[in-house]
Write an enzyme that holds these catalytic residues in place. Structure first.
Site, PDB file in Angstrom:
ATOM      1  N   ASN A   1      54.140  75.250  36.431  1.00  0.00           N
ATOM      2  CA  ASN A   1      52.866  74.828  35.698  1.00  0.00           C
ATOM      3  C   ASN A   1      51.980  75.097  36.796  1.00  0.00           C
ATOM      4  O   ASN A   1      51.633  74.126  37.862  1.00  0.00           O
ATOM      5  CB  ASN A   1      52.788  73.667  35.074  1.00  0.00           C
TER       6      ASN A   1
ATOM      7  N   LYS B   1      48.639  75.198  36.640  1.00  0.00           N
ATOM      8  CA  LYS B   1      47.653  74.339  36.516  1.00  0.00           C
ATOM      9  C   LYS B   1      46.477  75.366  36.918  1.00  0.00           C
ATOM     10  O   LYS B   1      46.473  76.424  36.657  1.00  0.00           O
ATOM     11  CB  LYS B   1      47.670  72.949  37.445  1.00  0.00           C
TER      12      LYS B   1
ATOM     13  N   HIS C   1      49.696  68.312  27.745  1.00  0.00           N
ATOM     14  CA  HIS C   1      49.927  67.785  28.989  1.00  0.00           C
ATOM     15  C   HIS C   1      48.941  66.503  29.308  1.00  0.00           C
ATOM     16  O   HIS C   1      47.714  66.500  28.722  1.00  0.00           O
ATOM     17  CB  HIS C   1      49.519  68.918  30.133  1.00  0.00           C
TER      18      HIS C   1
ATOM     19  N   GLU D   1      47.250  66.054  31.562  1.00  0.00           N
ATOM     20  CA  GLU D   1      45.851  66.240  32.050  1.00  0.00           C
ATOM     21  C   GLU D   1      44.957  66.659  31.061  1.00  0.00           C
ATOM     22  O   GLU D   1      43.892  66.498  31.206  1.00  0.00           O
ATOM     23  CB  GLU D   1      45.882  67.322  33.095  1.00  0.00           C
TER      24      GLU D   1
ATOM     25  N   GLU E   1      57.156  63.510  31.229  1.00  0.00           N
ATOM     26  CA  GLU E   1      56.004  63.337  32.387  1.00  0.00           C
ATOM     27  C   GLU E   1      55.365  62.216  32.604  1.00  0.00           C
ATOM     28  O   GLU E   1      54.081  61.832  31.984  1.00  0.00           O
ATOM     29  CB  GLU E   1      55.002  64.651  32.302  1.00  0.00           C
TER      30      GLU E   1
ATOM     31  N   GLY F   1      51.882  64.762  40.733  1.00  0.00           N
ATOM     32  CA  GLY F   1      50.900  64.992  41.549  1.00  0.00           C
ATOM     33  C   GLY F   1      50.906  63.861  42.834  1.00  0.00           C
ATOM     34  O   GLY F   1      50.062  63.953  43.716  1.00  0.00           O
TER      35      GLY F   1
ATOM     36  N   SER G   1      56.354  65.334  40.079  1.00  0.00           N
ATOM     37  CA  SER G   1      56.940  65.426  41.622  1.00  0.00           C
ATOM     38  C   SER G   1      58.148  65.755  41.992  1.00  0.00           C
ATOM     39  O   SER G   1      58.924  65.227  42.529  1.00  0.00           O
ATOM     40  CB  SER G   1      56.543  63.722  42.248  1.00  0.00           C
TER      41      SER G   1
HETATM   42  P1  PGA Z   1      53.749  67.761  40.046  1.00  0.00           P
HETATM   43  O1  PGA Z   1      53.192  68.230  38.580  1.00  0.00           O
HETATM   44  O2  PGA Z   1      55.121  68.480  40.005  1.00  0.00           O
HETATM   45  O3  PGA Z   1      52.718  68.506  40.749  1.00  0.00           O
HETATM   46  O4  PGA Z   1      53.727  66.474  39.961  1.00  0.00           O
HETATM   47  C1  PGA Z   1      53.924  68.081  37.353  1.00  0.00           C
HETATM   48  C2  PGA Z   1      53.389  68.596  36.060  1.00  0.00           C
HETATM   49  O5  PGA Z   1      52.131  67.940  35.754  1.00  0.00           O
HETATM   50  O6  PGA Z   1      53.850  69.342  35.148  1.00  0.00           O
END
Ligand code: PGA
Length: 251
Positions: free
Chosen positions: A12, A14, A99, A101, A169, A175, A214
Protein backbone atom coordinates in the site's frame (compact mmCIF):
# COMPACT_ATOMS: atom_id res chain seq x y z
CA UNK A 1 -8.69 -13.64 -11.00
CA UNK A 2 -7.48 -14.27 -7.50
CA UNK A 3 -7.87 -17.96 -6.63
CA UNK A 4 -7.49 -17.49 -2.89
CA UNK A 5 -5.07 -20.38 -2.40
CA UNK A 6 -1.68 -18.79 -1.99
CA UNK A 7 -0.45 -16.20 0.47
CA UNK A 8 -0.87 -12.62 -0.68
CA UNK A 9 1.77 -9.96 -0.15
CA UNK A 10 0.18 -6.57 -0.74
CA UNK A 11 1.87 -3.18 -0.84
CA UNK A 12 0.00 0.00 0.00
CA UNK A 13 1.88 3.04 -1.26
CA UNK A 14 -0.63 5.40 0.40
CA UNK A 15 -0.20 9.02 -0.78
CA UNK A 16 3.35 8.44 -2.00
CA UNK A 17 4.74 8.37 -5.46
CA UNK A 18 4.66 10.20 -8.78
CA UNK A 19 5.63 8.79 -12.15
CA UNK A 20 9.20 8.25 -10.97
CA UNK A 21 7.96 5.58 -8.54
CA UNK A 22 7.12 3.30 -11.47
CA UNK A 23 10.82 2.50 -11.64
CA UNK A 24 10.33 0.63 -8.34
CA UNK A 25 7.65 -1.47 -10.03
CA UNK A 26 10.01 -2.24 -12.89
CA UNK A 27 12.70 -3.19 -10.42
CA UNK A 28 10.29 -5.43 -8.51
CA UNK A 29 9.27 -7.18 -11.73
CA UNK A 30 12.92 -7.80 -12.50
CA UNK A 31 13.64 -9.22 -9.04
CA UNK A 32 10.62 -11.51 -9.35
CA UNK A 33 11.69 -12.72 -12.75
CA UNK A 34 15.15 -13.58 -11.44
CA UNK A 35 13.64 -15.39 -8.46
CA UNK A 36 11.69 -17.91 -10.52
CA UNK A 37 8.11 -19.16 -10.50
CA UNK A 38 7.51 -20.05 -6.82
CA UNK A 39 6.02 -17.02 -5.14
CA UNK A 40 2.98 -15.70 -3.31
CA UNK A 41 0.39 -13.54 -5.02
CA UNK A 42 1.66 -9.99 -5.25
CA UNK A 43 -0.34 -6.79 -5.20
CA UNK A 44 0.70 -3.16 -5.35
CA UNK A 45 -1.81 -0.40 -4.53
CA UNK A 46 -0.33 2.86 -5.78
CA UNK A 47 -2.05 6.25 -5.57
CA UNK A 48 -5.03 6.46 -7.95
CA UNK A 49 -3.10 8.77 -10.27
CA UNK A 50 -0.65 5.95 -10.99
CA UNK A 51 -3.01 3.00 -11.35
CA UNK A 52 -3.29 3.06 -15.14
CA UNK A 53 0.45 3.49 -15.64
CA UNK A 54 1.24 0.89 -12.96
CA UNK A 55 -1.11 -1.60 -14.61
CA UNK A 56 0.64 -0.97 -17.91
CA UNK A 57 4.07 -1.41 -16.31
CA UNK A 58 2.94 -4.59 -14.53
CA UNK A 59 1.34 -6.31 -17.51
CA UNK A 60 3.08 -9.60 -18.31
CA UNK A 61 4.40 -9.70 -14.73
CA UNK A 62 2.94 -11.51 -11.70
CA UNK A 63 2.26 -8.13 -10.03
CA UNK A 64 -1.40 -7.16 -9.69
CA UNK A 65 -2.48 -3.57 -9.20
CA UNK A 66 -5.16 -2.31 -6.84
CA UNK A 67 -6.81 0.86 -5.59
CA UNK A 68 -6.58 2.17 -2.03
CA UNK A 69 -10.26 3.07 -1.69
CA UNK A 70 -13.44 3.31 -3.75
CA UNK A 71 -16.77 5.09 -3.50
CA UNK A 72 -19.83 2.88 -2.89
CA UNK A 73 -21.68 4.30 -5.91
CA UNK A 74 -20.92 3.44 -9.54
CA UNK A 75 -20.92 7.07 -10.62
CA UNK A 76 -22.58 10.36 -9.82
CA UNK A 77 -22.09 13.75 -8.22
CA UNK A 78 -19.26 12.91 -5.79
CA UNK A 79 -16.48 15.36 -6.51
CA UNK A 80 -13.03 13.93 -6.04
CA UNK A 81 -14.17 10.34 -5.50
CA UNK A 82 -13.37 7.32 -7.62
CA UNK A 83 -15.74 4.40 -8.18
CA UNK A 84 -14.91 0.71 -8.27
CA UNK A 85 -15.75 0.37 -11.99
CA UNK A 86 -13.36 3.29 -12.67
CA UNK A 87 -10.56 1.50 -10.83
CA UNK A 88 -11.27 -1.67 -12.79
CA UNK A 89 -11.29 0.33 -16.02
CA UNK A 90 -7.89 1.80 -15.11
CA UNK A 91 -6.43 -1.69 -14.70
CA UNK A 92 -6.96 -2.47 -11.01
CA UNK A 93 -8.07 -5.94 -9.96
CA UNK A 94 -8.18 -5.36 -6.19
CA UNK A 95 -9.10 -2.49 -3.88
CA UNK A 96 -8.31 -1.83 -0.23
CA UNK A 97 -11.37 -0.73 1.74
CA UNK A 98 -11.70 0.39 5.35
CA UNK A 99 -8.04 1.19 5.95
CA UNK A 100 -7.71 2.75 9.41
CA UNK A 101 -6.38 5.96 7.85
CA UNK A 102 -9.64 6.27 5.89
CA UNK A 103 -11.65 5.39 8.99
CA UNK A 104 -9.75 8.07 10.97
CA UNK A 105 -9.18 10.79 8.34
CA UNK A 106 -12.56 10.52 6.63
CA UNK A 107 -14.78 9.22 9.40
CA UNK A 108 -15.54 6.01 7.52
CA UNK A 109 -17.81 3.66 9.43
CA UNK A 110 -17.91 -0.10 9.09
CA UNK A 111 -21.27 0.12 7.35
CA UNK A 112 -19.77 2.42 4.71
CA UNK A 113 -16.83 0.04 4.38
CA UNK A 114 -19.28 -2.78 3.74
CA UNK A 115 -20.96 -0.77 0.97
CA UNK A 116 -17.56 -0.10 -0.57
CA UNK A 117 -16.71 -3.80 -0.44
CA UNK A 118 -20.02 -4.57 -2.13
CA UNK A 119 -19.26 -2.00 -4.84
CA UNK A 120 -15.87 -3.65 -5.34
CA UNK A 121 -17.44 -7.09 -5.74
CA UNK A 122 -20.00 -5.73 -8.21
CA UNK A 123 -17.13 -4.31 -10.29
CA UNK A 124 -15.26 -7.65 -10.22
CA UNK A 125 -12.57 -6.23 -7.93
CA UNK A 126 -11.29 -8.24 -4.99
CA UNK A 127 -11.77 -6.16 -1.82
CA UNK A 128 -9.06 -6.20 0.85
CA UNK A 129 -11.08 -5.28 3.92
CA UNK A 130 -9.13 -3.76 6.83
CA UNK A 131 -9.88 -4.00 10.53
CA UNK A 132 -7.86 -3.30 13.66
CA UNK A 133 -8.03 -1.83 17.14
CA UNK A 134 -6.48 1.37 18.48
CA UNK A 135 -3.90 1.27 21.22
CA UNK A 136 -6.41 2.48 23.83
CA UNK A 137 -8.78 -0.31 22.84
CA UNK A 138 -6.04 -2.92 23.15
CA UNK A 139 -4.92 -1.58 26.53
CA UNK A 140 -8.52 -1.70 27.71
CA UNK A 141 -8.67 -5.39 26.79
CA UNK A 142 -11.17 -4.63 24.03
CA UNK A 143 -9.21 -5.66 20.92
CA UNK A 144 -11.09 -8.90 20.26
CA UNK A 145 -14.49 -7.29 20.61
CA UNK A 146 -13.56 -4.29 18.43
CA UNK A 147 -12.24 -6.50 15.66
CA UNK A 148 -15.25 -8.83 15.90
CA UNK A 149 -17.60 -5.83 15.59
CA UNK A 150 -15.64 -4.43 12.64
CA UNK A 151 -15.67 -7.80 10.89
CA UNK A 152 -19.38 -8.26 11.47
CA UNK A 153 -20.26 -4.84 10.11
CA UNK A 154 -17.62 -4.30 7.39
CA UNK A 155 -17.94 -7.56 5.46
CA UNK A 156 -20.74 -8.13 2.97
CA UNK A 157 -22.85 -11.25 3.60
CA UNK A 158 -21.96 -12.84 0.28
CA UNK A 159 -18.75 -12.81 -1.74
CA UNK A 160 -19.91 -15.03 -4.61
CA UNK A 161 -16.83 -16.64 -6.17
CA UNK A 162 -14.51 -13.91 -4.92
CA UNK A 163 -12.15 -14.98 -2.16
CA UNK A 164 -12.46 -13.24 1.19
CA UNK A 165 -9.43 -11.18 2.15
CA UNK A 166 -9.23 -9.40 5.50
CA UNK A 167 -6.25 -7.40 6.73
CA UNK A 168 -5.76 -7.15 10.49
CA UNK A 169 -3.90 -3.91 11.09
CA UNK A 170 -3.65 -2.73 14.68
CA UNK A 171 -3.80 1.06 14.33
CA UNK A 172 -0.93 1.57 16.77
CA UNK A 173 1.39 -0.65 14.69
CA UNK A 174 0.92 1.24 11.44
CA UNK A 175 3.94 3.31 10.49
CA UNK A 176 5.33 3.17 14.02
CA UNK A 177 7.89 0.36 13.83
CA UNK A 178 5.99 -1.35 16.66
CA UNK A 179 4.24 -4.68 16.19
CA UNK A 180 2.17 -6.90 18.45
CA UNK A 181 3.97 -9.96 19.81
CA UNK A 182 3.84 -13.02 17.58
CA UNK A 183 1.52 -14.60 20.16
CA UNK A 184 -0.84 -11.63 20.00
CA UNK A 185 -0.92 -11.75 16.19
CA UNK A 186 -1.55 -15.50 16.31
CA UNK A 187 -4.36 -15.06 18.83
CA UNK A 188 -6.10 -12.34 16.82
CA UNK A 189 -5.83 -14.27 13.57
CA UNK A 190 -7.22 -17.41 15.22
CA UNK A 191 -10.08 -15.29 16.62
CA UNK A 192 -10.84 -13.88 13.17
CA UNK A 193 -10.66 -17.34 11.60
CA UNK A 194 -13.26 -18.69 14.02
CA UNK A 195 -15.59 -15.77 13.39
CA UNK A 196 -15.26 -16.00 9.61
CA UNK A 197 -15.67 -19.77 9.56
CA UNK A 198 -18.81 -19.46 11.69
CA UNK A 199 -20.27 -16.87 9.35
CA UNK A 200 -19.07 -18.00 5.91
CA UNK A 201 -18.30 -21.71 6.33
CA UNK A 202 -15.68 -23.01 3.90
CA UNK A 203 -15.11 -19.55 2.41
CA UNK A 204 -14.25 -18.31 5.89
CA UNK A 205 -11.95 -21.23 6.57
CA UNK A 206 -9.97 -20.43 3.42
CA UNK A 207 -10.21 -16.63 3.70
CA UNK A 208 -6.84 -14.98 3.50
CA UNK A 209 -6.02 -13.13 6.69
CA UNK A 210 -3.27 -10.60 6.13
CA UNK A 211 -1.33 -9.00 8.95
CA UNK A 212 -0.41 -5.32 8.50
CA UNK A 213 1.47 -2.80 10.62
CA UNK A 214 5.23 -2.27 10.46
CA UNK A 215 5.95 -5.41 8.44
CA UNK A 216 9.61 -5.14 7.42
CA UNK A 217 12.16 -7.44 5.80
CA UNK A 218 13.53 -8.34 9.24
CA UNK A 219 10.25 -9.39 10.88
CA UNK A 220 8.35 -10.73 7.86
CA UNK A 221 9.55 -14.32 8.11
CA UNK A 222 8.41 -14.76 11.73
CA UNK A 223 5.07 -13.04 11.15
CA UNK A 224 4.32 -14.95 7.95
CA UNK A 225 5.11 -18.27 9.65
CA UNK A 226 2.20 -17.83 12.09
CA UNK A 227 -0.72 -20.18 11.40
CA UNK A 228 -3.67 -18.20 10.04
CA UNK A 229 -1.42 -15.43 8.77
CA UNK A 230 -1.89 -15.80 5.02
CA UNK A 231 0.01 -12.78 3.86
CA UNK A 232 0.84 -9.20 4.70
CA UNK A 233 -0.34 -5.69 3.93
CA UNK A 234 2.78 -3.56 3.81
CA UNK A 235 2.97 0.22 3.86
CA UNK A 236 6.36 1.90 4.21
CA UNK A 237 8.40 -1.14 3.24
CA UNK A 238 6.50 -1.52 -0.04
CA UNK A 239 7.87 1.75 -1.43
CA UNK A 240 11.29 0.32 -2.21
CA UNK A 241 11.33 -2.70 -4.49
CA UNK A 242 14.23 -4.37 -2.72
CA UNK A 243 12.56 -4.18 0.70
CA UNK A 244 9.24 -5.37 -0.67
CA UNK A 245 10.93 -8.21 -2.52
CA UNK A 246 12.65 -9.29 0.71
CA UNK A 247 9.20 -9.56 2.32
CA UNK A 248 7.89 -11.54 -0.67
CA UNK A 249 10.88 -13.86 -0.39
CA UNK A 250 10.10 -14.39 3.30
CA UNK A 251 6.68 -15.75 2.36
P1 PGA B 1 3.17 0.27 7.55
O1 PGA B 1 1.67 0.45 7.01
O2 PGA B 1 3.69 -1.02 6.95
O3 PGA B 1 3.91 1.46 7.05
O4 PGA B 1 3.10 0.19 9.03
C1 PGA B 1 0.81 -0.65 6.91
C2 PGA B 1 -0.52 -0.21 6.35
O5 PGA B 1 -1.04 0.83 6.76
O6 PGA B 1 -1.11 -0.92 5.50
Amino acid sequence: MDDGLQPLIAGNWKMNGTGAALSQLERLAKLLEQAGPRRPDILICPPATLIARAAQTARNTPIRVGGQDCHPAENGAHTGDISAPMLADAGASYVIVGHSERRADHGETSSLVRQKAQAALAAQLVPVICVGETEAQRLAGDANRVVADQLAASLPDAFGDTPIIVAYEPVWAIGTGRTPTLDDIAAMHAHMRLLLAARFGAAGETARLLYGGSVKPDNARDILAIPDVNGALVGGASLLADDFFAIIAAA
